[in-house]
Design a protein around this motif. Structure first.
Motif, short mmCIF file in Angstrom:
data_model
loop_
_atom_site.label_atom_id
_atom_site.label_comp_id
_atom_site.label_asym_id
_atom_site.label_seq_id
_atom_site.Cartn_x
_atom_site.Cartn_y
_atom_site.Cartn_z
N GLY A 192 42.01 29.74 35.59
CA GLY A 192 42.30 30.62 36.77
C GLY A 192 43.51 31.48 36.94
N GLY A 241 34.06 30.40 40.70
CA GLY A 241 34.85 30.82 39.95
C GLY A 241 34.99 29.83 38.48
N HIS A 242 35.83 29.47 38.01
CA HIS A 242 35.26 29.17 36.54
C HIS A 242 34.64 27.99 36.02
CE1 HIS A 242 36.70 27.96 32.77
NE2 HIS A 242 36.57 26.73 32.55
N ASP A 262 36.14 25.33 41.22
CA ASP A 262 37.11 26.06 41.33
C ASP A 262 36.23 27.24 41.97
OD1 ASP A 262 38.98 28.02 41.44
OD2 ASP A 262 38.14 28.46 39.46
#
Length: 391
Positions: free
Chosen positions: A231, A292-293, A297
């Protein structure tokens, strides 16, 4: 073209060609066979010349690249759905948005070359030859998975593909080791060692650079710079974001990772560099991930939805290839829609298999520990519990 059409028609009337085949032939006649396309110039480091700024794209190549990228996109979206339905458990890292990297790298090397990467591996598994069915079944932990349901999202393997590695950056020195084997065996093969911008600051990565430069190993170090390590934006984690220059004495390229032709030509250039005995080279692919990752996330706490949407609308790799194909008369909107429908059907059928195929039985727990080994006993959790291992 008139002569070709006349020949085909005469064959139809004589019964040599079926009407369905004729429709396919007539469809292909209205498209161009190839097109010359301009691509963005790469930023160079310690190189006098780089990849070309234009290349030829054939209709056959374009259709193949488009289909492969669509498969990866739909496969990742299906994996997202299966995870939320709890068919997939544990870690799961999706690569939608980075399809041009996956398909372009494979287009620039030989099937006999080698690839090793991090845990964001589903797309490369597909381009290395694994089926959607075997990939999704591996994600759900089923017998029909490419690693028999034992590896999951992060640990998948194929011929000349060494995962899927969970420890950040640990695959890079392993990739240097594969390149060392290539040099030792004098087989003319190379290894692509992929890692993310977050892993680019790992000490073991720089150790691998050093050894590869000393021994002139045929290794292409590839930093997939998707702008966020987990992030954290690259500007907050890295003093210099010129990742293609971080090999110090190793030459480097910075490549538009959203354009499949840029990736393909840069990969060909890097592969030729390694095969010629000049040692390693470093490639930075500037790309982007839409998810997201990982699945934990949401991907919106450290970047805005507007940012993601802006990339989707202006730089999406599938959109860029589609526009290039249509504008150069390599395909049509209707033909690409047919490919989309076919891909959707393939992924849906694979997902059905991945959710109904049985899980591996307990007695298979110790199988496939070694390649081509005679069966042997493996002790289980306590000394009275034993499993038989077969290759």
């Amino acid at each position: 073209m008139r002569e070709m059409l006349a020949t085909v028609l005469s064959q139809v009337f004589s019964g040599m060609v079926q009407k369905s085949t004729l429709r396919g032939l007539l469809s292909s006649l209205k498209f161009s066979n190839d097109a010359t396309c301009d691509i963005k110039k790469c930023d160079l480091y310690l190189l006098e010349e780089g990849p070309p700024t234009s290349t030829v794209l054939t209709r056959e190549e374009a259709l193949k690249y488009y289909r492969n990228m669509q498969v990866i996109r739909r496969m990742e979206l299906k994996a997202d759905q299966l995870y939320k339905q709890k068919f997939i458990r544990g870690f799961c890292h999706l690569c939608d948005g980075q399809e041009a990297c996956n398909v372009g790298l494979e287009a620039g090397i030989n099937p006999t070359d080698h690839i090793i990467t991090s845990y964001r591996a589903h797309g490369l598994c597909y381009t290395r030859g694994l089926s959607v069915k075997s990939i999704l079944a591996e994600l759900t932990g089923r017998k029909g998975g490419c690693a028999k349901g034992k590896g999951g999202s992060m640990h998948m393997y194929a011929k000349n593909f060494y995962g899927g590695n969970g420890i950040v950056g640990a695959q890079v020195p392993l990739g240097a080791g594969v390149a060392l084997a290539c040099k030792y065996l004098k087989n003319g093969q190379i290894c692509l060692a992929l890692y993310g911008d977050g892993a680019a600051n790992q000490g073991q990565v720089f150790e691998a650079y050093n050894m590869s430069a000393l021994w002139k190993l045929p290794c292409v170090f590839i930093c997939e710079n998707n702008r966020y390590g987990m992030g954290t934006a690259i500007e907050r984690s890295t003093a210099s974001t010129d990742y293609h220059k971080k090999g110090f004495v190793i030459p480097g390229l910075r490549v538009n990772g959203m354009d499949i032709l840029s990736v393909r030509e840069a990969t060909k250039f890097a592969a030729d560099h390694c095969r010629s005995g000049k040692g390693p080279i470093l490639m930075e692919l500037q790309t982007y991930r839409y998810h997201g990752h990982s699945m934990s996330d949401p991907g919106v706490s450290y970047r805005t939805r507007e940012e993601v949407q802006n990339v989707r609308s202006k730089s999406d790799p599938i959109m860029l290839l589609r526009e290039r194909m249509i504008s150069n008369n390599l395909s049509s909107v209707e033909e690409l829609k047919e490919i989309d429908a076919d891909v959707k059907k393939e992924v849906e059928e694979a997902a059905q298999f991945a959710t109904t195929d049985p899980e591996p039985p307990l007695e298979d727990l110790a199988n496939y520990l070694y390649h081509q080994n005679p069966p042997f006993e493996v002790r289980g959790a306590h000394k009275w519990l034993k499993f038989k291992s077969v290759s």
